[in-house]
Motif scaffolding. Structure first.
Motif, PDB file in Angstrom:
ATOM      1  N   GLY A  49       0.742  -0.977  -0.065  1.00 43.98           N
ATOM      2  CA  GLY A  49       0.119  -0.108   0.023  1.00 43.98           C
ATOM      3  C   GLY A  49       0.705   1.340  -0.030  1.00 43.98           C
ATOM      4  O   GLY A  49       0.314   2.367   0.335  1.00 43.98           O
ATOM      5  N   GLN A  96      -1.977 -11.754   1.885  1.00 41.66           N
ATOM      6  CA  GLN A  96      -3.030 -10.949   2.943  1.00 41.66           C
ATOM      7  C   GLN A  96      -2.279 -10.629   4.041  1.00 41.66           C
ATOM      8  O   GLN A  96      -2.627  -9.635   4.802  1.00 41.66           O
ATOM      9  CB  GLN A  96      -3.636 -12.243   3.657  1.00 41.66           C
ATOM     10  CG  GLN A  96      -4.678 -12.751   2.771  1.00 41.66           C
ATOM     11  CD  GLN A  96      -5.411 -13.997   3.294  1.00 41.66           C
ATOM     12  OE1 GLN A  96      -5.316 -15.163   3.105  1.00 41.66           O
ATOM     13  NE2 GLN A  96      -6.397 -13.553   4.231  1.00 41.66           N
ATOM     14  N   GLY A 131      -5.570  -5.682  -4.831  1.00 39.11           N
ATOM     15  CA  GLY A 131      -6.837  -5.185  -4.483  1.00 39.11           C
ATOM     16  C   GLY A 131      -8.034  -5.438  -5.132  1.00 39.11           C
ATOM     17  O   GLY A 131      -8.959  -4.911  -5.027  1.00 39.11           O
ATOM     18  N   ASP A 132      -7.931  -6.219  -6.415  1.00 33.53           N
ATOM     19  CA  ASP A 132      -8.971  -6.502  -7.231  1.00 33.53           C
ATOM     20  C   ASP A 132      -9.596  -7.675  -7.095  1.00 33.53           C
ATOM     21  O   ASP A 132     -10.441  -7.936  -6.071  1.00 33.53           O
ATOM     22  CB  ASP A 132      -8.314  -6.292  -8.686  1.00 33.53           C
ATOM     23  CG  ASP A 132      -9.521  -6.219  -9.874  1.00 33.53           C
ATOM     24  OD1 ASP A 132     -10.658  -6.118  -9.518  1.00 33.53           O
ATOM     25  OD2 ASP A 132      -9.202  -6.579 -11.034  1.00 33.53           O
ATOM     26  N   ARG A 184      -5.010  -4.206   1.391  1.00 32.39           N
ATOM     27  CA  ARG A 184      -5.819  -4.895   0.462  1.00 32.39           C
ATOM     28  C   ARG A 184      -5.601  -6.265  -0.072  1.00 32.39           C
ATOM     29  O   ARG A 184      -4.261  -6.473  -0.660  1.00 32.39           O
ATOM     30  CB  ARG A 184      -5.918  -3.972  -0.966  1.00 32.39           C
ATOM     31  CG  ARG A 184      -6.260  -2.402  -0.868  1.00 32.39           C
ATOM     32  CD  ARG A 184      -6.178  -1.939  -2.138  1.00 32.39           C
ATOM     33  NE  ARG A 184      -4.676  -1.882  -2.537  1.00 32.39           N
ATOM     34  CZ  ARG A 184      -4.581  -1.480  -3.772  1.00 32.39           C
ATOM     35  NH1 ARG A 184      -5.520  -1.086  -4.794  1.00 32.39           N
ATOM     36  NH2 ARG A 184      -3.288  -1.367  -4.150  1.00 32.39           N
ATOM     37  N   SER A 192      -4.749  -9.280  -2.099  1.00 35.83           N
ATOM     38  CA  SER A 192      -3.987  -9.389  -3.325  1.00 35.83           C
ATOM     39  C   SER A 192      -3.579 -10.685  -3.840  1.00 35.83           C
ATOM     40  O   SER A 192      -3.745 -11.692  -2.921  1.00 35.83           O
ATOM     41  CB  SER A 192      -2.830  -8.485  -3.480  1.00 35.83           C
ATOM     42  OG  SER A 192      -3.178  -7.101  -3.203  1.00 35.83           O
ATOM     43  N   LYS A 241      -4.746  -2.416 -11.925  1.00 31.53           N
ATOM     44  CA  LYS A 241      -5.012  -3.075 -10.582  1.00 31.53           C
ATOM     45  C   LYS A 241      -4.656  -4.661 -10.835  1.00 31.53           C
ATOM     46  O   LYS A 241      -4.802  -5.539 -10.084  1.00 31.53           O
ATOM     47  CB  LYS A 241      -6.438  -3.051 -10.204  1.00 31.53           C
ATOM     48  CG  LYS A 241      -6.753  -1.771  -9.450  1.00 31.53           C
ATOM     49  CD  LYS A 241      -8.061  -1.635  -8.909  1.00 31.53           C
ATOM     50  CE  LYS A 241      -8.428  -0.249  -8.375  1.00 31.53           C
ATOM     51  NZ  LYS A 241      -9.842  -0.220  -7.611  1.00 31.53           N
TER      52      LYS A 241
END
Length: 296
Positions: free
Chosen positions: A52, A209, A99-100, A223, A225, A59
């Motif tokens: 982040g 995570q 994060g998608d 997020r 990923s 993304k």
């Protein structure tokens, strides 16, 4: 029978068609990252994105990343040439989500690429998941229709991935290819039991995570990923119906040329075969290192 170049192109095109931005391989020397000597995984250039600390204008990403493993946590140097799979330099095919999408689409896309694009038999594919990951178990059953007896729960050593002692990490799910009984190590051979090449890991789906700090604490990433990695050398061996990476089109040109120079026959003598494989691996690694400005 596809060449390694065709497999690479097929992978990159498949993920571009599924909304991923093609990102060039980063150099073998990580930029602005003192924690690593060499780039050892596809996700290295995306570390700050996972944490982040950096935002990009996409993304989803797909890469074919140059990697070098000659020391540290991921170190295969002593096995090079003595096994069918270990290398100093290799290409890591990977798709990434920042994060998608998360586990469901990562599993769906991987299964679709292997079975529909590469044409691998679903009956030869086995799955491992982290021991506590019930969600991944349910998704494999739902999306791929893999029977429960072909999904294996393994511990942190096998199914919790981290790039190093600190940084982004998370549980993972590996896809293995059954090369047949002829590659078995004996009656006790099995997934999670032995390290032989019958059940060959070809793709690792990492569910990113956490951020592991220098105290060993796992802090949730902002997020969740996706970071996946599939060695081009391994998947090429599977698709070309050979049982060693060194028998693929990636290496045999080197090996046959050197065998001719040395006036030996590859496959006749294990000692000279190991030497030929080591030289082929190291010559390939050296060429890419020099191209990236790493000099003796």
């Amino acid at each position: 029978m596809p060449s390694s170049a065709q497999i690479r192109e097929s992978f990159l095109n498949f993920f571009r068609e599924n909304g991923h931005t093609l990102v060039s391989s980063s150099p073998l020397v990580p930029q602005n990252d003192p924690s690593l000597l060499f780039t050892n995984a596809g996700m290295v250039q995306f570390k700050k994105v996972f944490l982040g600390q950096e935002v990009r204008d996409y993304k989803r990403a797909v890469t074919s990343q140059k990697c070098l493993r000659v020391g540290g946590k991921h170190n295969d140097l002593e096995n090079v040439g003595r096994t069918a799979r270990h290398h100093t330099f290799f290409e890591m095919l990977g798709n990434f989500s920042f994060g998608d999408y998360f586990k469901e689409d990562a599993i769906r896309l991987a299964w679709q690429f292997l079975t529909a694009e590469l044409g691998l038999s679903p009956e030869k594919l086995y799955i491992t998941i982290y021991q506590d990951d019930d969600e991944a178990m349910k998704l494999w059953l739902k999306i791929a229709g893999v029977s429960e007896n072909r999904i294996f729960r393994l511990g942190e050593k096998d199914n919790f991935w981290s790039m190093g002692d600190t940084g982004p990490c998370g549980p993972c799910s590996e896809i293995l290819y059954d090369q047949g009984e002829g590659m078995s190590c004996g009656p006790e051979c099995g997934i999670g039991v032995c390290d032989c090449d019958r059940y060959l890991e070809i793709w690792n789906l990492v569910f990113m995570q956490f951020d592991r700090d220098d105290q060993g604490n796992l802090n949730p990433l902002p997020r969740p990923s996706i970071d996946t990695g599939m060695g081009l050398e391994r998947v090429s061996a599977v698709c070309q119906n050979v049982f060693s990476n060194y028998d693929t089109d990636i290496f045999r040109t080197f090996i046959d040329f050197m065998a001719d120079m040395a006036k030996v026959s590859y496959g006749d003598n294990e000692e000279s075969d190991v030497a030929l494989r080591v030289i082929a691996d190291h010559a390939r690694a050296a060429a890419f290192m020099i191209a990236d400005g790493i000099l003796p």
